[in-house]
Design a protein around this motif. Structure first.
Motif, PDB file in Angstrom:
ATOM      1  N   GLU A  72      31.659  48.282  67.972  1.00  0.00           N
ATOM      2  CA  GLU A  72      30.748  49.049  68.819  1.00  0.00           C
ATOM      3  C   GLU A  72      30.773  50.521  68.400  1.00  0.00           C
ATOM      4  O   GLU A  72      29.731  51.163  68.262  1.00  0.00           O
ATOM      5  N   THR A  86      34.920  53.187  74.173  1.00  0.00           N
ATOM      6  CA  THR A  86      35.069  51.759  73.905  1.00  0.00           C
ATOM      7  C   THR A  86      36.413  51.482  73.228  1.00  0.00           C
ATOM      8  O   THR A  86      37.009  52.378  72.645  1.00  0.00           O
ATOM      9  N   ARG A 132      23.746  47.166  72.779  1.00  0.00           N
ATOM     10  CA  ARG A 132      24.259  48.359  72.096  1.00  0.00           C
ATOM     11  C   ARG A 132      23.167  49.000  71.243  1.00  0.00           C
ATOM     12  O   ARG A 132      23.067  50.222  71.171  1.00  0.00           O
ATOM     13  N   SER A 152      31.354  46.113  78.390  1.00  0.00           N
ATOM     14  CA  SER A 152      32.502  45.198  78.359  1.00  0.00           C
ATOM     15  C   SER A 152      32.322  43.953  79.223  1.00  0.00           C
ATOM     16  O   SER A 152      32.961  42.941  78.984  1.00  0.00           O
ATOM     17  N   GLU A 177      32.987  52.166  78.607  1.00  0.00           N
ATOM     18  CA  GLU A 177      32.899  50.746  78.231  1.00  0.00           C
ATOM     19  C   GLU A 177      31.767  50.052  78.968  1.00  0.00           C
ATOM     20  O   GLU A 177      31.999  49.047  79.647  1.00  0.00           O
TER      21      GLU A 177
END
Ligand SMILES: Nc1ncnc2c1ncn2[C@@H]1O[C@H](COP(=O)(O)OP(=O)(O)OP(=O)(O)O)[C@@H](O)[C@H]1O
Ligand SMILES: [Mg+2]
Length: 374
Positions: free
Chosen positions: A216, A211, A193, A182, A179
């Motif tokens: 995502e 994730t 991303r 996050s 992650e």
């Protein structure tokens, strides 16, 4: 374009061949913490240079899988193979994988430069090579101007880039990302991303990326492994998972807004039909009679302002416009369905609309097992 050339240069400068390709395989991994089963019979193969995303809700076992791959946790059963070689009993260092943790885990007392240099220092690389490598990596990630700062003096997005820089600085066989986005705000998450996906494609390093954010996963992955309660439910390309979820959990987890899931039953009266609330929908699909869960995505529900063949009435509960489309929640006999409609469709609260389903968008899942039954 500049970035592609640079990254190739980066790998060449490392004094190794450009080809840094590895496969990764998990074979029937189980992990128990005391009596708690965190992972159960997890098998997964990641191909050379593949971007595999582990997608699942909080507590499903994603981090545990990464830790098992990295060697930070040993599995109760099963084995981990890198390039076909069993590494289950090797230490993290001997596995040559690099992990970017959920909280970045940067050393607060060290400068950004020293944080990035650390994996090379640990491996006793000479000073001049370290300096060259750190500066090249920093340039690639556009963090050259913060090399002298401490982690507390840079933004969350910059910290994230430093953590990535530290992972890629030594061309590992496998990247593990837990992650990594996050802690970033929504806008930065979207730009980062894209950047990470591009970077992975340029460096072409086999990657496992964790994730709980389905968008995502959909946008970044070559393939997605959907995890729930320590089990792998489906492994496939994002498109295939979206179109043909093999399990009702996967169906409800992928897509935003998610697939509508309606409990009902298949009945036979001449042809077959699906019955829920006060509605009967005739089907062309051959499916066994009995209790089922029907799934249909918002874009496969058609709304009209007049009654048509095969349609049934519903009452508009609310409409949520999103620029060129709107999501209309319709109440059908107490069941709420979310439909995607054109922005010009009139969907006033409490007005009556007529609903029909595109047959090819209809999915059925077993009520007992949750598995797809088409
Ligand atoms: N060291 C441990 N001891 C006991 N239970 C653990 C340990 N590590 C993880 N667990 C449990 O295993 C389950 C899976 O944890 P894990 O951290 O892998 O989940 P996750 O999918 O990464 O969740 P999140 O999205 O919240 O990070 C959780 O229920 C967690 O409480
Ligand atoms: Mg986690």
């Amino acid at each position: 374009m500049h970035r592609i050339e640079f990254s190739k240069q980066l790998i060449l400068h490392a004094g190794r061949k450009v080809k840094v390709l590895s496969t990764l395989e998990l074979r029937s991994i189980s992990k128990r913490f005391g009596t708690f089963v965190a992972l159960e019979d997890v098998s997964l193969r990641v191909e050379e240079g593949e971007f595999m995303v582990l997608l699942g809700p909080s507590g499903s076992g994603k981090t545990t899988i990464l830790r098992v791959i990295a060697g930070l946790e040993s599995p109760t059963e099963g084995s981990v193979l890198i390039d076909g070689k069993d590494v289950t009993n090797l230490s993290p260092k001997e596995r040559d994988v690099a992990m970017v943790f959920q909280n970045y885990a940067l050393y607060p007392h060290m400068s950004v430069y020293d944080n990035i240099a650390l994996p090379l220092r640990v491996r006793r690389v000479d000073r001049a090579s370290i300096d060259k490598k750190v500066r090249e990596t920093a340039e690639l990630l556009q963090i050259t101007d913060i090399l002298g700062k401490k982690p507390s003096e840079i933004s969350g997005g910059e910290q994230q880039r430093v953590a990535v820089a530290r992972a890629i600085v030594r061309n590992p066989k496998v990247f593990l990302f837990d992650e990594p986005l996050s802690n970033l705000d929504a806008k930065l998450r979207v730009t980062t991303r894209g950047f990470l996906k591009r970077l992975q494609k340029e460096l072409h390093v086999t990657t496992v990326y964790v994730t709980h954010d389905q968008s995502e996963a959909m946008t970044m992955a070559d393939r997605i492994a959907v995890i729930n309660r320590g089990r792998v439910l489906q492994v496939s390309t994002p498109t295939e998972i979206y179109r043909n979820p093999s399990d009702v959990f996967v169906a409800g987890f992928i897509g935003s807004p998610p697939m509508n899931l309606i409990e009902g039953r298949i009945e036979r009266n001449g042809g077959r039909s699906f019955v829920f609330a006060n509605v009967r929908i005739s089907l062309k699909k051959a499916i066994q009679e009995g209790e089922v869960i029907m799934g249909i995505r918002p874009e496969d529900i058609v709304l009209k302002d007049k009654m048509e063949d095969g349609a049934f009435p519903g009452k508009v509960y609310v409409s949520e416009p999103l620029g060129n489309i709107q999501y209309v929640t319709v109440d059908v006999g107490g069941i709420k369905l979310v439909a995607q409609a054109d922005i010009d469709f009139r969907a006033e609260i409490n007005s009556t609309v007529f609903v029909s389903f595109k047959e090819r968008g209809i999915h059925f899942f077993s009520k007992e097992t949750g598995k797809s039954v088409i």
